[in-house]
Design an enzyme around this catalytic site. Structure first.
Site, PDB file in Angstrom:
ATOM      1  N   GLU A 199       0.811  -1.219   0.000  1.00  0.00           N
ATOM      2  CA  GLU A 199       0.000   0.000   0.000  1.00  0.00           C
ATOM      3  C   GLU A 199       0.844   1.268   0.000  1.00  0.00           C
ATOM      4  OE1 GLU A 199      -2.849  -0.062   3.242  1.00  0.00           O
ATOM      5  OE2 GLU A 199      -3.124  -2.213   2.940  1.00  0.00           O
ATOM      6  N   CYS A 253       2.954   8.296   1.753  1.00  0.00           N
ATOM      7  CA  CYS A 253       3.328   7.351   2.809  1.00  0.00           C
ATOM      8  C   CYS A 253       3.594   6.004   2.140  1.00  0.00           C
ATOM      9  CB  CYS A 253       2.170   7.245   3.807  1.00  0.00           C
ATOM     10  SG  CYS A 253       2.431   5.995   5.067  1.00  0.00           S
ATOM     11  N   CYS A 311       4.916  -7.539   7.833  1.00  0.00           N
ATOM     12  CA  CYS A 311       5.824  -7.060   8.874  1.00  0.00           C
ATOM     13  C   CYS A 311       5.943  -8.139   9.940  1.00  0.00           C
ATOM     14  CB  CYS A 311       5.251  -5.784   9.496  1.00  0.00           C
ATOM     15  SG  CYS A 311       6.303  -5.047  10.773  1.00  0.00           S
ATOM     16  N   CYS A 339       3.129  -5.848  16.418  1.00  0.00           N
ATOM     17  CA  CYS A 339       2.418  -4.888  17.282  1.00  0.00           C
ATOM     18  C   CYS A 339       0.914  -5.230  17.309  1.00  0.00           C
ATOM     19  CB  CYS A 339       2.617  -3.460  16.777  1.00  0.00           C
ATOM     20  SG  CYS A 339       4.344  -2.941  16.780  1.00  0.00           S
ATOM     21  N   CYS A 368      -1.750  -3.248  15.049  1.00  0.00           N
ATOM     22  CA  CYS A 368      -1.410  -2.924  13.656  1.00  0.00           C
ATOM     23  C   CYS A 368      -1.851  -4.013  12.682  1.00  0.00           C
ATOM     24  CB  CYS A 368       0.094  -2.703  13.548  1.00  0.00           C
ATOM     25  SG  CYS A 368       0.611  -2.241  11.888  1.00  0.00           S
ATOM     26  N   GLU A 389       8.732  -2.514   8.645  1.00  0.00           N
ATOM     27  CA  GLU A 389       9.598  -1.822   9.594  1.00  0.00           C
ATOM     28  C   GLU A 389      10.880  -1.389   8.850  1.00  0.00           C
ATOM     29  OE1 GLU A 389       9.848  -0.515  12.661  1.00  0.00           O
ATOM     30  OE2 GLU A 389      11.938  -0.167  12.143  1.00  0.00           O
ATOM     31  N   SER A 439       7.904   4.996  17.298  1.00  0.00           N
ATOM     32  CA  SER A 439       6.588   4.557  17.751  1.00  0.00           C
ATOM     33  C   SER A 439       6.725   4.084  19.190  1.00  0.00           C
ATOM     34  CB  SER A 439       6.085   3.423  16.852  1.00  0.00           C
ATOM     35  OG  SER A 439       6.019   3.875  15.525  1.00  0.00           O
ATOM     36  N   LEU A 440       6.419   4.965  20.110  1.00  0.00           N
ATOM     37  CA  LEU A 440       6.631   4.661  21.526  1.00  0.00           C
ATOM     38  C   LEU A 440       5.396   3.959  22.105  1.00  0.00           C
ATOM     39  CD1 LEU A 440       8.696   4.938  23.786  1.00  0.00           C
ATOM     40  CD2 LEU A 440       7.787   7.220  24.272  1.00  0.00           C
ATOM     41  N   ASN A 452      -6.698   3.788  14.930  1.00  0.00           N
ATOM     42  CA  ASN A 452      -7.594   3.329  13.871  1.00  0.00           C
ATOM     43  C   ASN A 452      -8.073   1.940  14.233  1.00  0.00           C
ATOM     44  OD1 ASN A 452      -7.640   5.353  11.691  1.00  0.00           O
ATOM     45  ND2 ASN A 452      -5.436   5.026  11.716  1.00  0.00           N
ATOM     46  N   CYS A 509      -2.439   1.914   7.751  1.00  0.00           N
ATOM     47  CA  CYS A 509      -1.633   0.961   6.995  1.00  0.00           C
ATOM     48  C   CYS A 509      -2.051  -0.496   7.172  1.00  0.00           C
ATOM     49  CB  CYS A 509      -0.164   1.125   7.339  1.00  0.00           C
ATOM     50  SG  CYS A 509       0.181   1.065   9.094  1.00  0.00           S
TER      51      CYS A 509
HETATM   52  N1  SAH Z   1       7.140  -0.077  11.508  1.00  0.00           N
HETATM   53  C1  SAH Z   1       7.193   1.347  11.615  1.00  0.00           C
HETATM   54  C2  SAH Z   1       6.397   2.098  10.565  1.00  0.00           C
HETATM   55  C3  SAH Z   1       5.055   1.574  10.161  1.00  0.00           C
HETATM   56  S1  SAH Z   1       3.637   1.964  11.116  1.00  0.00           S
HETATM   57  C4  SAH Z   1       6.783   1.761  13.023  1.00  0.00           C
HETATM   58  O1  SAH Z   1       6.425   0.910  13.813  1.00  0.00           O
HETATM   59  O2  SAH Z   1       6.890   2.935  13.328  1.00  0.00           O
HETATM   60  C5  SAH Z   1       3.420   3.687  11.139  1.00  0.00           C
HETATM   61  C6  SAH Z   1       2.775   4.184  12.427  1.00  0.00           C
HETATM   62  O3  SAH Z   1       1.393   3.798  12.524  1.00  0.00           O
HETATM   63  C7  SAH Z   1       3.439   3.627  13.679  1.00  0.00           C
HETATM   64  O4  SAH Z   1       3.579   4.637  14.643  1.00  0.00           O
HETATM   65  C8  SAH Z   1       2.447   2.572  14.112  1.00  0.00           C
HETATM   66  O5  SAH Z   1       2.636   2.227  15.451  1.00  0.00           O
HETATM   67  C9  SAH Z   1       1.137   3.250  13.804  1.00  0.00           C
HETATM   68  N2  SAH Z   1      -0.030   2.378  13.751  1.00  0.00           N
HETATM   69  C10 SAH Z   1      -0.113   1.090  13.360  1.00  0.00           C
HETATM   70  N3  SAH Z   1      -1.368   0.628  13.480  1.00  0.00           N
HETATM   71  C11 SAH Z   1      -2.111   1.646  13.959  1.00  0.00           C
HETATM   72  C12 SAH Z   1      -3.500   1.791  14.290  1.00  0.00           C
HETATM   73  N4  SAH Z   1      -4.358   0.781  14.177  1.00  0.00           N
HETATM   74  N5  SAH Z   1      -3.897   2.991  14.747  1.00  0.00           N
HETATM   75  C13 SAH Z   1      -3.032   4.031  14.871  1.00  0.00           C
HETATM   76  N6  SAH Z   1      -1.738   3.952  14.574  1.00  0.00           N
HETATM   77  C14 SAH Z   1      -1.264   2.775  14.123  1.00  0.00           C
END
Ligand code: SAH
Length: 352
Positions: A90, A103, A110, A114, A117, A158, A212-213, A288, A329
Site C-alpha cells: 500500500e 506514505c 511485517c 504490534c 497494527c 519496519e 513509535s513509543l 484506527n 496501513c
Molecule cells: N514499523 C514502523 C512504521 C510503520 S507503522 C513503526 O512501527 O513505526 C506507522 C505508524 O502507525 C506507527 O507509529 C504505528 O505504530 C502506527 N499504527 C499502526 N497501526 C495503527 C493503528 N491501528 N492505529 C493508529 N496507529 C497505528
C-alpha cells in the site's frame, strides 16, 4: 537479471562502461527511469541495440494499480499496488496545505507483531527492493498528477528491519537527477530497533526520525509491542538521546491512544518524565480500528494532551485523513488478501 531501478547513477555509469557503452548513456537512462517508463522501448533516444541489451539483461517491473480508493472528504488516495511477483503493498497520498505527502511501504507484511497494527497480522513475506520503494513515489505521482514534496516511511513494514534497502532508497530519492526530494522532507518511522537507530545516527542524515513509543512503561509497551520485550523503554530512550546528540535532529514520538491501555494520567506523567532532557515532540494518534483487534480507540486524547502539556511537553494530535477509505496501513492489503491467506501461518515471524 540486473535490478536497474535500484541502481544509483554512478553504478549505472559503471555498468554501462562494462558493456562498452559511453558514460552519457547512464544519465539518459536514469532520466527515463525517473520519468516512469514501463518498457525499455520507450527510451527513444537510445540505439536499438542498447535497448535490446537492456531488455535482455535488466528488470523493469513497474507496479500495477490493483485497487485505488479516493477519499471524498479530503482527497487522500490509497493505492494497493501489485508487484511483479503478485504480492501487494500500500501507498497513501495525503494532501496538506504545505504540500503533498506520500506514505510508502518498505516490506510485504511485517514481523514486529504490534497488537494494534493490521500490517503485521500475517507476518512478513519479504523485503521490498529500493526500486520498489522508488516506484511507489514515482507511480503515485504519475497516476494522481500530484507533485510529491514529502515522504513518510510509515506504510507497511519496519524500515530499520530492511536497513540497507532503505538507505539505498534514501540515496536514490534524494538524487538531483531523480526525484530530488530533500532529507528534511523525509520521515522514517520505527518501532524502536535500538542497534539500528544507533547505526542510522552514524549516517548523520537530516531526516526526521519518528519513534513509535505508544507506552512509557515496560509492562504496557511489551504487551502491545513484542519488540519491547528484549529491549525495554530505558534502552530505547537512551538510543533516542544518542540519536539527537549525534544528528541534532529532534525526534518525533508516535503515541497511538488505546482505550484503557496507555491513556491514563500516570502514563502521561511518566511519558513527560522520560522526555525530560531530550528535545522531541509527541504526536498523539487516534487509534484506527482494526477489525481483528480487541483494542479500541481512547476517549481521553484531549485530556492526555492537556496533561502532557502541563508538564511542558510539545504535543500534536494527528489529523485523520482518509477515514472513509481504510487509510491506515495494512488494512486494504488485508481486505484484498482474502480470508484464506489471512489465516495462513506467519513467515519469518520471530521478533528480534
Ligand atoms: N514499523 C514502523 C512504521 C510503520 S507503522 C513503526 O512501527 O513505526 C506507522 C505508524 O502507525 C506507527 O507509529 C504505528 O505504530 C502506527 N499504527 C499502526 N497501526 C495503527 C493503528 N491501528 N492505529 C493508529 N496507529 C497505528
Amino acid at each position: 537479471m540486473t535490478d536497474i531501478k535500484s541502481m544509483t547513477l554512478e553504478e549505472l555509469t559503471a555498468w554501462l562502461k562494462e558493456q562498452g557503452e559511453p558514460a552519457f548513456r547512464a544519465k539518459q537512462i536514469f532520466h527515463w527511469l525517473y520519468r516512469g517508463v514501463t518498457s525499455f522501448d520507450q527510451m527513444s533516444d537510445l540505439s536499438k541495440s542498447l535497448r535490446e541489451k537492456l531488455k535482455n539483461q535488466c528488470l523493469l517491473t513497474p507496479p500495477k494499480v490493483a485497487r485505488k480508493q479516493e477519499s471524498r472528504l479530503d482527497g487522500t488516495i490509497k493505492y494497493l499496488w501489485e508487484l511483479a511477483d503478485g504480492n501487494c503493498i500500500e501507498t497513501v497520498l495525503m494532501r496538506y496545505k504545505h504540500g503533498n505527502t506520500v506514505c510508502i511501504s518498505c516490506q510485504v507484511g511485517c514481523r514486529m507483531g504490534c497488537a494494534f497494527c493490521a500490517s503485521t497480522l500475517a507476518g512478513k513475506v519479504r523485503n521490498l527492493t529500493p526500486g520498489e520503494m522508488i516506484d511507489q513515489v514515482l507511480f503515485t505521482q504519475l497516476d494522481s498528477g500530484a507533485q510529491v514534496s514529502n515522504i513518510v516511511l510509515m506504510g507497511i513494514g519496519e524500515p530499520l528491519d530492511n536497513f540497507d534497502t532503505v538507505m539505498r532508497f534514501l540515496k536514490l530519492v534524494n538524487h538531483p537527477e531523480g526525484l530530488n526530494i530533500g532529507m528534511r522532507h523525509i520521515s522514517l518511522s520505527t518501532c524502536g530497533l535500538v542497534d539500528q537507530i544507533d547505526k542510522l545516527a552514524g549516517y548523520g542524515l537530516q531526516l526526521t526520525l519518528s519513534v513509535s513509543l505508544h507506552a512509557p512503561d515496560d509492562e504496557t509497551r511489551s504487551r502491545i509491542m513484542p519488540v519491547n520485550r528484549s529491549v525495554g523503554v530505558d534502552r530505547l530512550m537512551e538510543s533516542c538521546r544518542r540519536y539527537f546528540e549525534t544528528t541534532g535532529r529532534r525526534i518525533s514520538y508516535e503515541y497511538a491512544m488505546i482505550d484503557g491501555v496507555n491513556d491514563a494520567d500516570w502514563q502521561a506523567d511518566l511519558l513527560a518524565r522520560l522526555l525530560k532532557g531530550t528535545p522531541g515532540h509527541v504526536n498523539l494518534i487516534p487509534l484506527n480500528n482494526v477489525e481483528e483487534s480487541p483494542l479500541k480507540p481512547s476517549r481521553r486524547v484531549a485530556a492526555f494532551q492537556k496533561r502532557l502539556e502541563s508538564h511542558g511537553v510539545t504535543v500534536t494530535v494527528r489529523r485523520r485523513l482518509g477515514s472513509d477509505i481504510d487509510a491506515s496501513c495494512g488494512q486494504l492489503r488485508r481486505k484484498a488478501m482474502g480470508a484464506e491467506s489471512r489465516n495462513a501461518g506467519r513467515k519469518e515471524d520471530d521478533v528480534p
